[in-house]
Write an enzyme that holds these catalytic residues in place. Structure first.
Site, PDB file in Angstrom:
ATOM      1  N   GLN A  72       0.827  -1.199   0.000  1.00 30.21           N
ATOM      2  CA  GLN A  72       0.000   0.000   0.000  1.00 30.21           C
ATOM      3  C   GLN A  72       0.867   1.257   0.000  1.00 30.21           C
ATOM      4  O   GLN A  72       2.060   1.216   0.329  1.00 30.21           O
ATOM      5  CB  GLN A  72      -0.916   0.015   1.226  1.00 30.21           C
ATOM      6  CG  GLN A  72      -0.180  -0.120   2.546  1.00 30.21           C
ATOM      7  CD  GLN A  72      -1.047  -0.659   3.654  1.00 30.21           C
ATOM      8  OE1 GLN A  72      -2.263  -0.522   3.642  1.00 30.21           O
ATOM      9  NE2 GLN A  72      -0.436  -1.291   4.650  1.00 30.21           N
ATOM     10  N   HIS A 103      -9.983   4.366  19.060  1.00 28.98           N
ATOM     11  CA  HIS A 103      -9.386   3.158  19.622  1.00 28.98           C
ATOM     12  C   HIS A 103      -9.992   2.764  20.967  1.00 28.98           C
ATOM     13  O   HIS A 103     -10.101   1.577  21.280  1.00 28.98           O
ATOM     14  CB  HIS A 103      -7.867   3.323  19.727  1.00 28.98           C
ATOM     15  CG  HIS A 103      -7.187   3.296  18.385  1.00 28.98           C
ATOM     16  ND1 HIS A 103      -6.743   4.438  17.763  1.00 28.98           N
ATOM     17  CD2 HIS A 103      -6.933   2.265  17.534  1.00 28.98           C
ATOM     18  CE1 HIS A 103      -6.216   4.113  16.590  1.00 28.98           C
ATOM     19  NE2 HIS A 103      -6.320   2.809  16.427  1.00 28.98           N
ATOM     20  N   GLU A 127      -0.629   1.090  13.358  1.00 30.93           N
ATOM     21  CA  GLU A 127       0.040   2.200  14.043  1.00 30.93           C
ATOM     22  C   GLU A 127       0.286   1.920  15.520  1.00 30.93           C
ATOM     23  O   GLU A 127       0.964   2.680  16.206  1.00 30.93           O
ATOM     24  CB  GLU A 127      -0.739   3.503  13.870  1.00 30.93           C
ATOM     25  CG  GLU A 127      -1.963   3.661  14.759  1.00 30.93           C
ATOM     26  CD  GLU A 127      -3.221   3.053  14.170  1.00 30.93           C
ATOM     27  OE1 GLU A 127      -3.176   1.868  13.760  1.00 30.93           O
ATOM     28  OE2 GLU A 127      -4.250   3.745  14.140  1.00 30.93           O
ATOM     29  N   ASP A 147      -0.157  -8.321  11.397  1.00 30.23           N
ATOM     30  CA  ASP A 147      -0.317  -7.329  10.336  1.00 30.23           C
ATOM     31  C   ASP A 147       0.485  -7.794   9.130  1.00 30.23           C
ATOM     32  O   ASP A 147       1.629  -8.229   9.276  1.00 30.23           O
ATOM     33  CB  ASP A 147       0.153  -5.953  10.801  1.00 30.23           C
ATOM     34  CG  ASP A 147      -0.329  -4.832   9.897  1.00 30.23           C
ATOM     35  OD1 ASP A 147       0.090  -4.793   8.718  1.00 30.23           O
ATOM     36  OD2 ASP A 147      -1.131  -3.995  10.356  1.00 30.23           O
ATOM     37  N   ASP A 179      -0.457 -12.665   6.740  1.00 32.69           N
ATOM     38  CA  ASP A 179      -1.864 -12.490   6.435  1.00 32.69           C
ATOM     39  C   ASP A 179      -2.701 -12.934   7.627  1.00 32.69           C
ATOM     40  O   ASP A 179      -2.488 -14.022   8.186  1.00 32.69           O
ATOM     41  CB  ASP A 179      -2.220 -13.318   5.203  1.00 32.69           C
ATOM     42  CG  ASP A 179      -3.700 -13.308   4.914  1.00 32.69           C
ATOM     43  OD1 ASP A 179      -4.197 -12.302   4.396  1.00 32.69           O
ATOM     44  OD2 ASP A 179      -4.364 -14.319   5.232  1.00 32.69           O
ATOM     45  N   GLY A 180      -3.647 -12.098   8.036  1.00 29.83           N
ATOM     46  CA  GLY A 180      -4.419 -12.389   9.243  1.00 29.83           C
ATOM     47  C   GLY A 180      -5.223 -13.663   9.150  1.00 29.83           C
ATOM     48  O   GLY A 180      -5.321 -14.435  10.114  1.00 29.83           O
ATOM     49  N   ASP A 197      -8.940  -4.774  13.260  1.00 25.49           N
ATOM     50  CA  ASP A 197      -8.749  -3.369  12.941  1.00 25.49           C
ATOM     51  C   ASP A 197      -8.010  -3.271  11.611  1.00 25.49           C
ATOM     52  O   ASP A 197      -6.865  -2.841  11.547  1.00 25.49           O
ATOM     53  CB  ASP A 197      -7.962  -2.690  14.065  1.00 25.49           C
ATOM     54  CG  ASP A 197      -7.848  -1.188  13.887  1.00 25.49           C
ATOM     55  OD1 ASP A 197      -8.600  -0.617  13.080  1.00 25.49           O
ATOM     56  OD2 ASP A 197      -6.990  -0.574  14.555  1.00 25.49           O
ATOM     57  N   PRO A 206      -8.275  -8.521  -1.481  1.00 18.68           N
ATOM     58  CA  PRO A 206      -7.742  -9.503  -0.538  1.00 18.68           C
ATOM     59  C   PRO A 206      -8.237  -9.334   0.895  1.00 18.68           C
ATOM     60  O   PRO A 206      -8.434 -10.318   1.611  1.00 18.68           O
ATOM     61  CB  PRO A 206      -6.221  -9.270  -0.628  1.00 18.68           C
ATOM     62  CG  PRO A 206      -6.000  -8.622  -1.953  1.00 18.68           C
ATOM     63  CD  PRO A 206      -7.222  -7.804  -2.211  1.00 18.68           C
TER      64      PRO A 206
END
Length: 365
Positions: A72, A103, A127, A147, A179-180, A197, A206
């Protein structure tokens, strides 16, 4: 150590005010807002283009980072209205001035309602602010953050210090760059709370594999009894509801208790949705004073900036039109099936009926 990215104002104006300023809470100070007239011409803007029709611009004082990772486009910029902000592929993801609101609402309801959250899974949350909120609980012994984009997380570690506040270095934190969905498929770990999140577009790309019925079935097998799942629920109001509603319908095929709530997050330019899913937790049974006592026991008086019992319960109070569109039938999200949003709800134009004027005395009877 944390870094203060607060944008400077004009201290001379503060001193020249004709009235005294009261003291603030600990670690706070007064600062004058930026004066647009003093910023000069030729401003820089970061453009949010995730809406298919409208563009939204954030005026920027400087760009701290801009690069293309393997997954990204990542931009970190100091905005005039929202402080340091993170943009990914043109969409704002987090802003200094209001990320705590987002959050806290995403993480704390599940953490506070679970009797003793020990092991927590975070999918996404690059983040580090989601991780920060999880690790604020002393009961947590492990927090696994999965992540897919290691480079983006490293960018946030360097440039979004106000968000993670050192959470990446907590010994209870474990970072997994994978990949989650693959992680959930392969792990044999069990969790008390799961927080999802990830990016917010059901564009048949994806990331959609993290929103389907099959994924939630896999995830359920990784929950301990009384486990809770918290999900960032995309834009959610009576105007933007189709994707959120599809998520809710999908979750209800797997979990007995699925509940929507929302709040206006200013930097997100609208009302944002959240979803709580479990087999036991009904928020209508919660009491504001009990939530406040739990916050005091778990987090103390000063940790949370926004969330208290009354505010949390109010977030579940959806307007009449929102409840109507949320209850409409529609598609659920399945592996290998493109998401086709249902059509809009139209309203016939009817002739205006003139109501009789009541005697004003009727209002006082």
């Amino acid at each position: 150590m944390t870094t203060n990215y607060t944008l400077p104002g004009d201290p001379e104006t503060i001193r020249d005010r004709p009235y005294p300023l009261p003291p603030l809470r600990r670690n706070e100070f007064w600062m004058e807002p930026l004066d647009p007239a003093k910023l000069g011409h030729g401003p820089i803007y970061s453009v949010e283009d995730s809406d298919p029709f409208d563009l939204y611009s954030y005026r920027v004082l400087s760009v701290a980072h801009a690069s293309q990772t393997a997954f990204q486009r990542v931009v970190v910029a100091d905005t005039c209205n929202y402080g340091r902000a993170l943009f990914m592929d043109g969409s704002i993801q987090s802003a200094q001035e209001d990320e705590a609101l987002y959050h806290e609402l995403l993480v704390q309801p599940g953490m506070l309602c679970h009797h003793a959250p020990r092991d927590v899974l975070i999918i996404g949350g690059g983040e580090g602010a989601t991780l920060r909120e999880v690790l604020a609980h002393a009961s947590v012994r492990s927090a696994v953050m999965v992540d897919i984009d290691a480079e983006a997380v490293e960018i946030c570690r360097k440039h979004m210090v106000h968000a993670h506040q050192g959470a990446f270095d907590d010994p209870r934190a474990r970072l997994v760059f994978q990949d989650g969905r693959r992680f959930v498929e392969e792990t044999d770990l069990l969790f008390d709370v799961v927080i999802i999140d990830v990016v917010d577009n059901l564009d048949n790309g994806p990331a959609q594999a993290l929103y389907t019925r099959q994924f939630y079935q896999l995830l359920r097998r990784r929950l301990r009894p009384e486990g809770i799942i918290m999900i960032q629920g995309l834009e959610f109001s009576f105007q933007d509801y189709k994707e959120h509603a599809a998520l809710v319908r999908t979750l209800r095929t797997v979990f007995a208790e699925v509940h929507s709530y929302n709040a206006t997050v200013p930097s997100f330019l609208g009302s944002w949705g959240f979803i709580m899913a479990s087999d036991w937790l009904d928020p209508s049974t919660l009491r504001a004073d009990a939530i406040d006592r739990q916050i005091e026991r778990r987090l103390g008086h000063d940790w949370l900036r926004h969330l208290n019992g009354a505010f949390l319960l109010s977030a579940f109070a959806l307007c009449k039109e929102t409840r109507y569109v949320l209850a409409l039938p529609g598609p659920i999200l399945e592996d290998g099936v493109p998401f086709l949003p249902p059509p809009d709800v139209g309203e016939a134009v009817v002739e205006q009926v003139r109501l009789p004027v009541l005697d004003e005395r009727a209002w006082t009877r």
